[in-house]
Design a protein around this motif. Sequence first.
Motif: not given
Length: 461
Positions: A24-41
């Motif tokens: 479940x932690x992987x499902x919620x993870x945001x891998x930095x190489x895939x997302x714009x730099x200011x995107x987070x949870x």
Amino acid sequence: MRAHEAGALHGDLGNRGPAWLRTPEDVNALLPQLWPRTVTRDEDGELTVGNLRIGVLTKMFGTPLFVLDEDDLRSRCRDFRAAFADEDVYYAGKAFLCKAVVRIIAEEGLHLDVCSGGELAVALAADMPAERIGFHGNNKSVAELTRALDAGVGRIIVDSFDEIDRLTELARERGVRPRVLIRVTVGVEAHTHEFIATSHEDQKFGFSLAGGAAAAAAFRILDDNVLELRGLHSHIGSQIFDTSGFEVSARRVLALQAQIRDARGVELPELDLGGGFGIAYTTQDDPSTPHELSKRIHKIVEGECEGLRLAKPHLSFEPGRAIIGPAVFTVYEVGTVKDVDGLRTYVSVDGGMSDNIRTALYGASYSATLANRASDAEPILARVVGKHCESGDVVVKDEFLPADVQPGDLLAVPGTGAYCRSMASNYNHVPRPPVVAVRGDEARVIVRRETEDDLLALDVG
């Protein structure tokens, strides 16, 4: 093993697969190489961009929604500008173009590449300095070339003998001397899909190097002495991770530079090696940084020039996807969740192939994540599909999503800045989504959502 590494095994895994494949932690993870730099949870697990929650954006602007992280876009422009500090970096407008993006890339010191009269119109409407515009295209019309000459575009990349003749006649009529580059097809096999490989011999772009057409084009331009031949241009394809193709391309096109020098006594002062630098769409993609690309390509060019006793030409490059692609993600609302006989879970969203044709067109791979919340549910193997009347209407072929994904949830798909909105259609008479730029606490519409009134306005029957 990440989701897409495991996803390749889905034929053996059924709908869930062993629990060790993804937590479940992987499902919620945001891998930095895939997302714009200011995107987070945030603390509630909801996606944020800049200082704004996704739920706030979708309430304001609806779904589907293209979200542009403006700080990310600007930082990528600066990365390329710094890495290629002594060269010209032309943003490839075909990836995605609107007036706001033109202004951003101009402010960040980049040039602009356009390949149609419409793209040129957008560039001029946004006050892009004409001398910083390059004009591509394999079938430029007389009207398009006339507009380019009248606007004073900085360079035109010629693609055929017909175009050379057409442009020469127009230049004579106007008493102008436009700068041109010759697009050369160097016969490099780029490791990418055949639809986005552009330098093998059997395709529509450019002058063949092996067949002698490229040299003949150069001699014709030099002998006519109407157009100003500045150099050669080579573009080997898109979504490329291996610089070996650029090495072969540079070697062959510089050999042509030497051939022209030896035959006419002219050393052409410029060389454009195109773009096509790859980005990360899934965990399997490992793109190079602009500085790594610059270091490798410069070493290649300097070595070849030394061997041919050529002065190093002024270089230019045309990244498009690598600048805009990672800066944008798409947000959808889930409409239905359907388990198909334990084989797979289909998650249908309110967009699809009308806002992202790439998966259907050439099997492009994407990732997805639950955007409005985090989840503790076990992961299931899902296929994210659109609302269109086509079985091939797929957004994400294979992705692990939480088992409790349900109608009303928001899904976010990263890496949709390039060739998604720009290739969007009105298939099934679905209006195209808006593009919203976010910076800090501010969100602004830069391309508005189409409406049914827009669709009906063109229907004069």
